[in-house]
Design an enzyme around this catalytic site. Structure first.
Site, PDB file in Angstrom:
ATOM      1  N   ASP A  87      -5.976   9.875  13.310  1.00  0.00           N
ATOM      2  CA  ASP A  87      -6.856   9.320  11.557  1.00  0.00           C
ATOM      3  C   ASP A  87      -7.452   7.680  11.845  1.00  0.00           C
ATOM      4  OD1 ASP A  87      -7.549  10.065   9.202  1.00  0.00           O
ATOM      5  OD2 ASP A  87      -4.713   9.326   8.731  1.00  0.00           O
TER       6      ASP A  87
ATOM      7  N   VAL B  61       4.477   1.079   2.304  1.00  0.00           N
ATOM      8  CA  VAL B  61       4.785  -0.361   2.931  1.00  0.00           C
ATOM      9  C   VAL B  61       4.379  -1.854   2.689  1.00  0.00           C
ATOM     10  CG1 VAL B  61       3.619  -2.227   4.480  1.00  0.00           C
ATOM     11  CG2 VAL B  61       2.752   0.058   4.875  1.00  0.00           C
TER      12      VAL B  61
ATOM     13  N   GLY C 167       1.256  -1.299  -0.187  1.00  0.00           N
ATOM     14  CA  GLY C 167       0.094   0.086  -0.462  1.00  0.00           C
ATOM     15  C   GLY C 167       0.655   1.607  -0.109  1.00  0.00           C
TER      16      GLY C 167
ATOM     17  N   GLY D  15       0.230   5.052   1.070  1.00  0.00           N
ATOM     18  CA  GLY D  15      -0.464   6.355   1.783  1.00  0.00           C
ATOM     19  C   GLY D  15       0.346   7.023   3.138  1.00  0.00           C
ATOM     20  N   GLY D  16      -0.218   8.292   3.527  1.00  0.00           N
ATOM     21  CA  GLY D  16      -0.113   8.760   4.945  1.00  0.00           C
ATOM     22  C   GLY D  16       1.551   9.414   4.452  1.00  0.00           C
ATOM     23  N   MET D  17       2.024   8.823   5.159  1.00  0.00           N
ATOM     24  CA  MET D  17       4.119   9.303   5.616  1.00  0.00           C
ATOM     25  C   MET D  17       4.684   8.497   4.352  1.00  0.00           C
ATOM     26  SD  MET D  17       5.210  10.269   8.842  1.00  0.00           S
ATOM     27  CE  MET D  17       6.204  10.238   8.651  1.00  0.00           C
TER      28      MET D  17
END
Length: 294
Positions: free
Chosen positions: A161, A44, A37, A39-41
């Site tokens: 979040d 993964v 994935g 996302g965010g920072m």
């Protein structure tokens, strides 16, 4: 070995596109096999741990979050990921994704976590969008995530979040919360450039929130509070039971201004409905005070 690749991956329920340059092996130990994935920072990966292979471990895989190029240059990014790692280790609850370590390899900063097989809750909700999840599944998921939040809140950790995309349901049906620690309220969100179930990231403060699940207070930049997570918990419970967000993904401040009310869920007990309705209160002082009470 360096590989350049363009990838489209789904994380937190929204498509993220990235052109990333990554190392195939980190610390001569972790072999990066595929992207799970974006996302965010960061990104993964599913990775094989050579130490586990040598020890004949039956589960040789870990998940590795690698700080993305976009945030790596930011002076606070290293600290933010380290803080997330520390918080994840501190919570130590069976319904929170285990965080093993925080490390770097040259200029690559990464965090190792337990590898899980299953799917995020947002994908399950989409599957049951017309009916809501089977009731027994809803109660089982709530029975998993509520004690995990109680544990986090007892450690003075507010998720900030919390959303279906940050809850993972394993193939065995166990709910696990992830992405603790980097999220915090950001004032002045550019909603036009974001879908309301995608994390909004402010690179300047390394804060993140998701407008559809953020409380009014978070949207106004107030200090995080456990009742912010309770608002999100109300949204998640409602969405699991109905397949729909209580305010059609509208941010809480807009829903408040329009005087919206969540449509009553009729096939649950009155007491259960009251708990969800109170968790969804727009004013912090009207909301249920603790997850334990919820």
């Amino acid at each position: 070995t360096y590989n350049k690749q363009n990838t489209a991956s789904t994380a937190g329920g929204s498509a993220a596109y990235t052109s990333t340059e990554y190392v195939k092996v980190l610390k001569q130990r972790f072999i990066l096999e595929k992207i799970l994935g974006v996302g965010g920072m960061g990104v993964v990966y599913k990775a094989k741990d050579r130490h586990k292979v040598e020890a004949h471990d039956r589960e040789p895989y870990v998940a590795i979050k690698v700080l993305s190029e976009e945030f790596k240059a930011h002076p606070e990014s290293f600290i933010a990921l380290q803080r997330e790692s520390r918080k994840g280790q501190r919570i130590a609850h069976p319904n929170v994704v285990k965080v093993y370590d925080f490390d770097r390899d040259g200029d690559i900063v990464f965090m190792t976590m337990e590898y899980l097989e299953g799917k995020p809750l947002d994908q399950l909700i989409k599957q049951y969008s017309t009916t809501g999840l089977p009731r027994s599944d809803v109660w089982a998921i709530l029975d998993g995530i509520c004690p995990a939040l109680i544990q986090a809140h007892s450690e003075n950790i507010v998720h900030s979040d919390f959303k279906p995309g940050n809850i993972f349901i394993t193939n065995e049906g166990k709910a696990k919360i992830f992405d603790f620690g980097i999220a915090r309220a950001v004032a002045g969100i550019d909603r036009a450039s974001s879908t309301n179930d995608k994390t909004v990231f402010d690179a300047g403060t390394l804060g993140a929130l998701t407008p559809a699940y953020a409380s009014r207070e978070m949207l106004r930049g107030k200090k995080p509070d456990v009742r912010d997570d309770i608002y999100a918990l109300g949204c998640i419970a409602y969405e699991m039971l109905t397949g729909e967000h209580p305010f059609n993904k509208m941010p809480a401040d807009e829903a408040f201004n329009r005087k919206l009310k969540p449509k009553r869920i009729t096939d649950i007990k009155k007491q259960q409905w009251k708990a969800i309705e109170k968790a969804l209160s727009f004013r912090r002082e009207d909301r249920i005070a603790t997850v334990d009470e919820f």
